[in-house]
Design an enzyme around this catalytic site. Structure first.
Site, PDB file in Angstrom:
ATOM      1  N   GLU A 167     -25.378 -21.770  24.907  1.00 23.37           N
ATOM      2  CA  GLU A 167     -24.360 -22.616  25.548  1.00 23.37           C
ATOM      3  C   GLU A 167     -22.961 -22.297  25.009  1.00 23.37           C
ATOM      4  O   GLU A 167     -21.989 -22.247  25.757  1.00 23.37           O
ATOM      5  CB  GLU A 167     -24.668 -24.094  25.267  1.00 23.37           C
ATOM      6  N   LYS A 179      -3.007   3.365   2.463  1.00 28.81           N
ATOM      7  CA  LYS A 179      -2.962   1.897   2.375  1.00 28.81           C
ATOM      8  C   LYS A 179      -3.837   1.340   3.490  1.00 28.81           C
ATOM      9  O   LYS A 179      -3.454   1.347   4.659  1.00 28.81           O
ATOM     10  CB  LYS A 179      -1.528   1.399   2.501  1.00 28.81           C
ATOM     11  N   ARG A 208      -8.144 -12.703  -2.240  1.00 24.87           N
ATOM     12  CA  ARG A 208      -6.841 -12.645  -2.885  1.00 24.87           C
ATOM     13  C   ARG A 208      -6.232 -14.042  -2.991  1.00 24.87           C
ATOM     14  O   ARG A 208      -5.606 -14.381  -3.977  1.00 24.87           O
ATOM     15  CB  ARG A 208      -5.916 -11.729  -2.081  1.00 24.87           C
ATOM     16  N   LYS A 228       5.479   2.879   4.254  1.00 25.48           N
ATOM     17  CA  LYS A 228       4.932   2.486   5.547  1.00 25.48           C
ATOM     18  C   LYS A 228       5.075   3.612   6.574  1.00 25.48           C
ATOM     19  O   LYS A 228       5.989   4.437   6.473  1.00 25.48           O
ATOM     20  CB  LYS A 228       5.660   1.245   6.065  1.00 25.48           C
TER      21      LYS A 228
HETATM   22  S1  IVH Z   1      -2.919  -1.340  -5.147  1.00 25.51           S
HETATM   23  C1  IVH Z   1      -0.570  -4.375  -7.805  1.00 25.51           C
HETATM   24  N1  IVH Z   1      -3.913   0.402  -3.529  1.00 25.51           N
HETATM   25  O1  IVH Z   1      -2.072  -3.500  -0.029  1.00 25.51           O
HETATM   26  C2  IVH Z   1      -0.835  -3.704  -6.509  1.00 25.51           C
HETATM   27  N2  IVH Z   1      -3.376  -1.737  -2.633  1.00 25.51           N
HETATM   28  O2  IVH Z   1       0.618  -4.891  -0.208  1.00 25.51           O
HETATM   29  C3  IVH Z   1      -2.269  -3.591  -6.251  1.00 25.51           C
HETATM   30  N3  IVH Z   1      -3.911  -2.017  -0.267  1.00 25.51           N
HETATM   31  O3  IVH Z   1      -2.962  -6.565  -1.446  1.00 25.51           O
HETATM   32  C4  IVH Z   1      -2.572  -3.013  -4.952  1.00 25.51           C
HETATM   33  N4  IVH Z   1      -4.741  -0.003   0.049  1.00 25.51           N
HETATM   34  O4  IVH Z   1      -4.689  -5.355  -0.060  1.00 25.51           O
HETATM   35  C5  IVH Z   1      -3.450  -0.838  -3.644  1.00 25.51           C
HETATM   36  N5  IVH Z   1      -4.843   2.070  -2.243  1.00 25.51           N
HETATM   37  C6  IVH Z   1      -4.379   0.829  -2.345  1.00 25.51           C
HETATM   38  C7  IVH Z   1      -4.339  -0.072  -1.245  1.00 25.51           C
HETATM   39  C8  IVH Z   1      -3.823  -1.353  -1.440  1.00 25.51           C
HETATM   40  C9  IVH Z   1      -4.470  -1.176   0.612  1.00 25.51           C
HETATM   41  C10 IVH Z   1      -3.459  -3.394   0.048  1.00 25.51           C
HETATM   42  C11 IVH Z   1      -3.989  -4.473  -0.865  1.00 25.51           C
HETATM   43  C12 IVH Z   1      -2.794  -5.180  -1.412  1.00 25.51           C
HETATM   44  C13 IVH Z   1      -1.734  -4.787  -0.440  1.00 25.51           C
HETATM   45  C14 IVH Z   1      -0.394  -4.757  -1.111  1.00 25.51           C
END
Ligand code: IVH
Length: 674
Positions: A35, A117, A138, A307
């Site tokens: 449903e 990232k 987090r 970025k």
């Molecule tokens: S290091 C103290 N490494 O990006 C910093 N973060 O804007 C620790 N993220 O909250 C983060 N890939 O969720 C780190 N290779 C990577 C990452 C990464 C993605 C994200 C993570 C963090 C955010 C920071």
């Protein structure tokens, strides 16, 4: 679409919301899965046929409503975010700042660990003696939610590790995400893979989490005991050996040119990867340098996220509107012919300020290039002057505030010795309607009182209905009246009531920040709150002389002092601040770690230090429990003198019998603390 169909659609949404509530919050479904699914697909079908959606729709909202019932735990090492770089210049500045901080040769080349990232949800996994004990989200960076059971369902996360070199205790951190292929299967339920991962992770029922194939890539650590690695790249290698998944795009790189090349190579193949990435993270590879560089308020100095570039489009400016911000800044906004930029329809683009309009000679009717980068507000990059017609109109910036009619002014900035680019409404705060509304939005925002359920739109609505005028009105809301409003069911009223009540207890720095005093952002609010310690000292700042005392805080200067004076001179501000003081209770300031060789000592520097920057010296003192001030007074414990010190300061220190250290003495004491 006919009115009756719209009504039916809204009723279906309401019903779905009710089902959701029983399922996700009460854990007791009141309808069968069949449903439920039928109702959902009816909603999605109407949306598809008529090509529209609604904020409450399952096509926009994360499919599964996260429960509020996860227990919260403090991260022993905060989970911070990263500063952003958008181009080569930002990277050059990042490197330069770090070279200055460490007082290195200006041609020094750092080795970086470059890592994609990943655009997912970060999680922190606590391992003790090789066993996964707890997994936290987090959260706000200081406290996360206990989502251990859900994390345990992810196959990439090892439950136990038996390698002898795995630290006795460590928090392994990384990103939980969904692969593009897997996302395709559940695409219709979620706005994007990130939302899908987030919704799935915060499921109350781990079985549901298991249904959505989540992945985990590890990239850093939080708290740890006896971690032996000296470099990030070695740590990542070991993560792989210990059984974690790591990205196969990680690379160590030297030189900004090479970072930029690597960035553009990955950007080119970004869409061929099986997961979303939104940039590259560069981390200073050497842990000992990382340690020296340390952290700023919300991000480490030793890392930056570069970025990927933005999307562009060309469109026409239909009109220029003025938005009045919280601090009275008038921001011109171009209303443009709606245009699709990278999948998002854009109809507004910021023009920043008056100077920008003049500098770029932007006129109404012009054809302009607009950029949109991620979640940053779209902005006008340039005007195509060849396409300008005789109908284009120069924009005259208003001399009066469009909201309250007060004169608008451009201030002289005593630090930069220039006239500000920004024009402002000269009304002091609550006298201007638009400023008041923005102040209210700021007051309830995430980093201030964090009142869930009182978003920007709700603030505007409550303002229009005259429910709220000043921040303290929020605590006297008439919930009966609210429950009579369209769209406010008993559940949402109850939730709002609860979150308002919850917000009444807060830390002093959040309160100071929430008042939206110009030049008092989060960082300065923290400094002031550490200095003043409690609310009564804060409200005593109504006495101007007390405000002067704040100039003793390293980081608080003339600009902040003047702004605080202007704030407290305003009767409405004082009234609101006092009234809030009666409503709110303040949590005791957590005594900052003040262990170390400078424990509870107050230091001051004069003159240039050699081979070490002032910024690093300050961070050494603070990490060792001490405090830095910028005036000599009786309270001072040590005056540290470098080259060419100010002799007047030394004289006062001598008169007050304050201990004087030279750089060598200072370093000797600091070494004891290592
Ligand atoms: S290091 C103290 N490494 O990006 C910093 N973060 O804007 C620790 N993220 O909250 C983060 N890939 O969720 C780190 N290779 C990577 C990452 C990464 C993605 C994200 C993570 C963090 C955010 C920071």
């Amino acid at each position: 679409m006919s009115n009756s169909l719209l009504k039916q659609y809204k009723e279906k949404l309401k019903l779905l919301d009710k089902f959701n509530k029983h399922y996700y919050q009460n854990q007791k479904p009141i309808v069968s899965d069949k449903e439920y699914d039928e109702l959902k697909s009816e909603i999605l079908k109407i949306e598809k046929n008529y090509n529209f959606t609604n904020l409450k729709s399952p096509s926009v909202k994360v499919g599964y409503k996260p429960s509020k019932k996860f227990e919260k735990f403090r991260h022993r090492v905060k989970m911070l975010s990263l500063s952003n770089a958008f181009n080569e210049e930002d990277l050059i500045n990042f490197q330069k700042k770090n070279i200055n901080f460490l007082a290195l040769d200006k041609n020094y080349e750092f080795e970086y660990s470059a890592e994609p990232k990943i655009d997912g949800i970060s999680a922190s996994l606590n391992y003790k003696n090789g066993k996964l004990i707890k997994g936290l989200s987090r959260g706000d960076g200081e406290e996360g939610e206990d989502i251990t059971e859900n994390l345990k369902t992810i196959k990439d996360i090892p439950l136990s590790i038996s390698h002898s070199d795995f630290p006795d205790e460590i928090d392994i951190r990384g990103e939980v995400f969904i692969e593009t292929n897997d996302f395709k299967k559940i695409e219709k339920d979620f706005a994007n893979p990130r939302n899908a991962a987030s919704g799935s992770l915060r499921q109350k029922n781990p079985k549901k989490t298991e249904l959505i194939p989540l992945k985990f890539i590890a990239y850093t650590f939080g708290f740890n005991s006896n971690l032996k690695e000296k470099k990030q790249s070695d740590f990542i290698k070991n993560l792989d050996k210990w059984g974690f998944k790591i990205s196969d795009l990680n690379k160590t790189i030297k030189g900004i040119n090479n970072l930029v090349n690597y960035h553009s190579n990955i950007e080119k193949k970004r869409f061929t990867l099986n997961y979303d990435i939104d940039g590259i993270v560069y981390k200073v590879n050497d842990f000992s340098l990382q340690k020296r560089l340390g952290f700023m308020a919300t991000a480490p100095r030793w890392a930056i996220a570069h970025k990927f570039s933005a999307n562009y489009s060309v469109t026409k400016i239909i009109n220029i509107d003025i938005q009045v911000g919280r601090t009275g800044a008038l921001t011109p906004v171009a209303k443009v012919k709606p245009v699709n930029i990278g999948g998002v329809m854009v109809s507004n683009a910021t023009l920043h300020n008056e100077d920008e309009i003049n500098r770029k000679d932007i006129r109404i009717g012009d054809t302009v290039k607009i950029e949109r980068a991620g979640d940053v507000i779209p902005h006008v990059i340039s005007v195509d002057k060849k396409l300008r017609t005789s109908k284009s109109q120069k924009y005259i910036f208003p001399n009066n505030c469009p909201s309250c009619g007060s004169k608008t002014i451009k201030e002289y900035n005593s630090t930069t010795k220039k006239i500000d680019a920004v024009r402002r409404c000269s009304n002091e705060g609550f006298g201007c309607e638009k400023i008041s509304i923005e102040k209210l939005k700021h007051f309830v925002s995430k980093d201030a009182l964090n009142i869930e359920g009182l978003g920007k739109k709700v603030v505007e609505k409550f303002w229009d209905l005259k429910f709220i005028k000043f921040p303290d009105d929020i605590f006297n809301l008439n919930f009966k009246k609210i429950s009579e409003l369209d769209g406010w069911g008993p559940l949402s009223v109850e939730n709002l009531k609860n979150s308002i009540n919850k917000s009444k207890k807060l830390k002093l720095d959040k309160f100071i920040y929430s008042l939206g005093i110009r030049h008092i952002g989060q960082e300065n609010a923290k400094l002031i709150s550490e200095f003043l310690k409690d609310y009564s000292n804060f409200i005593n700042l109504k006495d101007k002389h007390k405000i002067e005392e704040l100039s003793n805080i390293d980081g608080i200067g003339e600009t902040q002092i003047n702004s605080l004076k202007a704030f407290f001179e305003n009767k409405t501000n004082l009234m609101v601040t006092k009234s809030l003081g009666r409503i709110l209770t303040f949590e005791k300031n957590v005594i900052k770690k003040n262990k170390g060789v400078f424990s509870n000592k107050i230091l001051m520097f004069t003159g240039k230090l050699s081979n070490i920057s002032r910024a690093e010296a300050k961070s050494i003192v603070e990490n060792n429990g001490g405090k830095i001030v910028s005036n000599v007074s009786k309270k001072l414990d040590y005056l540290v003198i470098g080259e060419k010190p100010t002799s007047r300061k030394i004289k006062i220190a001598n008169d007050l019998k304050i201990k004087i250290l030279n750089q060598k003495d200072f370093e000797k004491i600091s070494k004891l603390g290592q």
